[in-house]
Design a protein around this motif. Structure first.
Motif, PDB file in Angstrom:
ATOM      1  N   ALA A  10      38.739  50.889  49.019  1.00 56.74           N
ATOM      2  CA  ALA A  10      39.249  50.714  47.705  1.00 56.74           C
ATOM      3  C   ALA A  10      38.911  49.166  47.584  1.00 56.74           C
ATOM      4  CB  ALA A  10      40.626  50.580  47.894  1.00 56.74           C
ATOM      5  N   GLY A  14      36.744  48.102  44.175  1.00 57.10           N
ATOM      6  CA  GLY A  14      37.409  46.980  43.308  1.00 57.10           C
ATOM      7  C   GLY A  14      36.426  45.663  43.011  1.00 57.10           C
ATOM      8  N   ILE A  69      49.082  55.396  47.894  1.00 54.00           N
ATOM      9  CA  ILE A  69      48.614  54.952  46.367  1.00 54.00           C
ATOM     10  C   ILE A  69      49.068  53.396  46.615  1.00 54.00           C
ATOM     11  CG2 ILE A  69      49.348  54.666  44.190  1.00 54.00           C
ATOM     12  CD1 ILE A  69      49.955  57.768  44.099  1.00 54.00           C
ATOM     13  N   THR A  70      49.752  53.036  47.206  1.00 49.67           N
ATOM     14  CA  THR A  70      49.893  51.432  47.491  1.00 49.67           C
ATOM     15  C   THR A  70      48.846  50.838  48.131  1.00 49.67           C
ATOM     16  OG1 THR A  70      52.297  51.589  47.380  1.00 49.67           O
ATOM     17  CG2 THR A  70      51.568  49.772  48.265  1.00 49.67           C
ATOM     18  N   ILE A  73      45.736  50.777  45.877  1.00 57.12           N
ATOM     19  CA  ILE A  73      45.878  49.667  44.814  1.00 57.12           C
ATOM     20  C   ILE A  73      45.950  48.294  45.245  1.00 57.12           C
ATOM     21  CG2 ILE A  73      47.449  48.657  43.283  1.00 57.12           C
ATOM     22  CD1 ILE A  73      48.488  51.424  42.391  1.00 57.12           C
ATOM     23  N   SER A  74      46.354  47.995  46.400  1.00 56.78           N
ATOM     24  CA  SER A  74      46.387  46.608  47.111  1.00 56.78           C
ATOM     25  C   SER A  74      44.824  46.468  47.605  1.00 56.78           C
ATOM     26  CB  SER A  74      47.244  46.580  48.134  1.00 56.78           C
ATOM     27  OG  SER A  74      47.017  47.413  49.249  1.00 56.78           O
ATOM     28  N   GLY A  76      42.156  47.868  46.411  1.00 56.52           N
ATOM     29  CA  GLY A  76      41.040  47.274  45.349  1.00 56.52           C
ATOM     30  C   GLY A  76      41.748  46.231  44.655  1.00 56.52           C
ATOM     31  N   ALA A  77      42.878  45.865  44.421  1.00 58.49           N
ATOM     32  CA  ALA A  77      43.166  44.597  43.724  1.00 58.49           C
ATOM     33  C   ALA A  77      42.455  43.570  44.621  1.00 58.49           C
ATOM     34  CB  ALA A  77      44.741  44.392  43.715  1.00 58.49           C
TER      35      ALA A  77
END
Length: 95
Positions: A10, A14, A69-70, A73-74, A76-77
């Motif tokens: 991810a 990102g 999902i967390t 997202i973390s 990728g961010a």
């Protein structure tokens, strides 16, 4: 181990997305990928420390969809943020 891999993948995605979204942050495909991997790995490891519920679910081997999902997202961010920081510094120094 799966969490780290999710964070790294991810993060790489990102990082490349952030680099391609703005020429200000772009440090090349390989640079974006490496910065994304590092950023995703680091932030992906920090989020479970900050949010203990995710850490408890991961240690119990009971990763839910929310936990996955967390992680994505973390990661990728983190990849996008580190790529943006490095790209901005590199391009500012080149100017």
């Amino acid at each position: 181990m799966e969490q780290i891999l999710m964070n790294l993948v991810a993060g790489a995605i990102g990082g490349n997305a952030a680099g391609k979204a703005s020429p200000t942050f772009d440090i090349g495909t390989i640079g974006n990928t490496i910065a994304g991997l590092v950023g995703g790995g680091v932030l992906g490891q920090l989020i479970p420390i900050v949010l203990p519920a995710i850490s408890a679910a991961a240690m119990g081997g009971n990763l839910s969809v929310g936990g996955v999902i967390t992680n994505l997202i973390s990661g990728g961010a983190g990849g996008a943020i580190l790529t943006a920081i490095i790209g901005a510094i590199k391009n500012k120094a080149a100017a």
